[in-house]
Design a protein around this motif. Structure first.
Motif, mmCIF file in Angstrom:
data_model
loop_
_atom_site.group_PDB
_atom_site.id
_atom_site.type_symbol
_atom_site.label_atom_id
_atom_site.label_comp_id
_atom_site.label_asym_id
_atom_site.label_seq_id
_atom_site.Cartn_x
_atom_site.Cartn_y
_atom_site.Cartn_z
ATOM 1 N N TYR A 224 -2.649 0.485 -4.213
ATOM 2 C CA TYR A 224 -2.384 -0.832 -3.638
ATOM 3 C C TYR A 224 -2.152 -1.838 -4.752
ATOM 4 O O TYR A 224 -2.610 -1.680 -5.885
ATOM 5 N N ARG B 1 0.829 -1.206 0.000
ATOM 6 C CA ARG B 1 0.000 0.000 0.000
ATOM 7 C C ARG B 1 0.869 1.264 0.000
ATOM 8 O O ARG B 1 1.888 1.320 0.666
ATOM 9 N N TYR C 46 -9.494 -1.044 3.599
ATOM 10 C CA TYR C 46 -8.175 -1.516 3.196
ATOM 11 C C TYR C 46 -7.041 -0.674 3.785
ATOM 12 O O TYR C 46 -5.948 -1.173 4.045
ATOM 13 N N PHE C 47 -7.293 0.631 4.027
ATOM 14 C CA PHE C 47 -6.217 1.530 4.445
ATOM 15 C C PHE C 47 -6.353 2.038 5.885
ATOM 16 O O PHE C 47 -5.495 2.784 6.345
ATOM 17 N N ALA D 92 -3.272 1.690 8.041
ATOM 18 C CA ALA D 92 -2.010 1.931 7.329
ATOM 19 C C ALA D 92 -1.060 2.832 8.095
ATOM 20 O O ALA D 92 0.154 2.787 7.890
#
Length: 408
Positions: free
Chosen positions: A224, A205, A248-249, A252
Motif C-alpha cells: 500500500y 493497494r 486496511y485490506f 479490497a
C-alpha cells in the motif's frame, strides 16, 4: 588477509565464496541465531546469472527456482487484463528466467560456503563498534569479544546497523518511496497455477499471489501507498502489523479474504518499508558497504539481488587483485557505481503509477497494460521500454572483470 563480513544473507556469502577462491579467509557474523530464510521471491538477471555459473551454482539455483511462467494483471473477478510471459524482453521483463524464493537462495549459498575451511560463520552475534587503524580494524562484538581484521564489510541489508556505526545517523542514505509491503506464504490452491497474479484495489493497494515452486504453499504480497498514516507500522510487532493490514485490506475484494486468513497463521510473515539506499561513498577507512546496505535499488527495480551478487564478485576480485584496501575500494566503486546508478533509476512516478488511488485509475492502468501486452504478443516491443518498470529500463549486464588470480 582476514575479512569480516556482517550479514549471512546473499551478498555476504557470495563475497566469502569468491574471497576463498583467492585464498582469503573471511568470517561472516550474523545477528540472527539461525539463517534468515523469510522474504519475497527474488530473481537473478543478466550478469548475476553469469556469476552464479562461475560459482558452479547456476543449475542448482534453476532446479530450486519457482518456475514462474509470467504475470497476469487481473480484475476483481480474476479476469486477465494483461499477460506478460516470462522473460518477454530478453531478461528485462516482469518475470526473470530465474525466480527463486529468497530463503532458497540463502540456503543454497550457505550450503556452498559453510564447509569451506576459509569461511567461518558466527551466528547470534553482531558488531557494536569498529575502529580503523593503520594496520587493521579493531571490531567489538555484542558478545563482548574483540578481534582485528584487515577489512570489514557491511552486507547487513537495507537498514544496515554497521552502516550507522561507521557513517552515523546524520545524512541518512535511506530514501523512502512511500510504499509498504508484507510477504508471507498461504496454503496453495490448484487455481493458483504457475503465473503470478497482480490485483489493484482503490486506495493505492496491491495484492499479489505468486507460485513458489512448492506443492503446498503460495506466496502472498500486500502493498500500500502511504506518506504518513501507518508509516510507523514497521516498528510494531507482527501481531499489530497483521491486525492493521487486515483492517486496511478487508474490503479490497478479489482474493483478499483468503490472503488475510492465511496471513494470520503465517510463520514467515515479514513487513517492510519499500525504499532505496543511496550513499555518496561506499567506504570509510577499512570498512566498505556491499549490496542493499550500500546501494539498495528497491524491490521495484527487480535488480536488488542482481546488484548484490555482481557487487560481491567485483569487491572480492578487487580485494584479491589489489591487496591494498584503499585501492581495492576505489576500484570496486569505479567499476560498479555506474551500473548501480542505472539500476536505481525508477520510472517517473514510481511506485504510485502502478498503485492507483481510484477505480478509474485502476481501469486506465489495466487498459494500458492490456494494450502493451497485446503489442508484445504482436512482436512489436521496442517502444515498451520507455514505459516499463525499472527492471525493463536498467541494463542487467555488466562486463564482468576477469580476475584470474592464483591463491596466495
Amino acid at each position: 588477509m582476514h575479512v569480516l563480513i556482517s550479514g549471512a544473507g546473499i551478498a555476504g556469502p557470495v563475497l566469502a565464496f569468491w574471497l576463498s577462491q583467492y585464498g582469503i579467509k573471511s568470517t561472516i557474523v550474523e545477528r540472527s541465531p539461525l539463517l534468515r530464510t523469510n522474504g519475497q521471491t527474488i530473481d537473478l538477471r543478466g550478469s548475476s546469472i553469469k556469476v552464479a555459473k562461475l560459482m558452479g551454482l547456476e543449475e542448482i539455483i534453476r532446479n530450486r527456482s519457482t518456475h514462474e511462467d509470467g504475470i497476469y494483471f487481473v480484475d476483481a473477478d480474476d479476469k486477465h487484463q494483461a499477460a506478460f510471459p516470462m522473460d518477454t524482453l530478453d531478461g528485462r521483463g516482469f518475470t526473470s528466467e530465474i525466480e527463486i524464493v529468497r530463503g532458497e537462495l540463502v540456503d543454497i549459498l550457505f550450503e556452498a560456503t559453510s564447509k569451506d575451511p576459509n569461511i567461518q560463520y558466527k551466528f547470534d552475534d553482531y558488531i557494536t563498534d569498529i575502529s580503523s587503524g593503520e594496520d587493521s580494524a579493531l571490531v567489538t562484538f555484542n558478545s563482548g569479544n574483540k578481534d582485528t581484521y584487515d577489512i570489514v564489510v557491511g552486507a547487513d541489508g537495507l537498514g544496515s546497523k554497521t552502516r550507522r556505526i561507521v557513517f552515523g545517523e546524520q545524512d541518512s542514505p535511506y530514501c523512502s518511496l512511500g510504499q509498504y509491503g508484507s510477504y508471507f506464504t498461504i496454503p496453495h490452491l490448484e487455481s493458483d497455477g504457475t503465473w503470478s497474479r497482480w490485483y489493484n484495489a482503490p486506495g493505492g493497494r496491491v495484492l499479489m499471489l505468486r507460485p513458489d515452486g512448492q506443492e503446498l504453499t503460495t506466496r502472498a504480497y500486500l502493498f500500500y501507498i502511504s506518506e504518513h498514516e501507518k508509516s510507523d507500522l514497521v516498528k510494531k510487532d507482527a501481531a499489530t502489523q497483521k491486525a492493521t493490514l487486515t483492517e486496511y485490506f478487508e474490503d479490497a475484494g478479489w482474493e483478499a479474504p483468503r490472503i488475510l486468513k492465511g496471513m494470520q497463521d503465517a510463520k514467515d510473515f515479514y513487513f517492510q518499508e519499500i525504499a532505496q539506499v543511496k550513499t555518496e561513498q561506499w567506504s570509510k577507512g577499512r570498512f566498505v558497504l556491499l549490496g542493499d546496505a550500500g546501494y539498495c535499488p528497491s524491490p521495484i527495480s527487480g535488480l536488488g539481488t542482481t546488484c548484490a551478487v555482481v557487487g560481491a564478485y567485483v569487491l572480492a576480485g578487487e580485494i584479491a587483485t589489489k591487496r591494498d584496501y584503499k585501492s581495492a575500494f576505489e576500484g570496486y566503486e569505479t567499476i560498479l557505481r555506474p551500473y548501480i546508478e542505472k539500476a536505481q533509476k525508477l520510472p517517473p512516478g514510481a511506485p504510485r503509477l502502478a498503485c492507483p488511488q481510484t477505480e478509474w485509475g485502476i481501469w486506465a492502468l489495466n487498459k494500458f497494460f492490456g494494450a502493451v501486452s497485446f503489442v508484445l504478443r504482436s512482436g512489436v516491443a521496442g517502444w515498451f521500454s520507455r514505459f516499463a518498470p525499472a527492471a525493463l529500463n536498467a541494463s542487467t549486464d555488466l562486463e564482468l572483470p576477469n580476475y584470474e588470480i592464483s591463491q596466495q
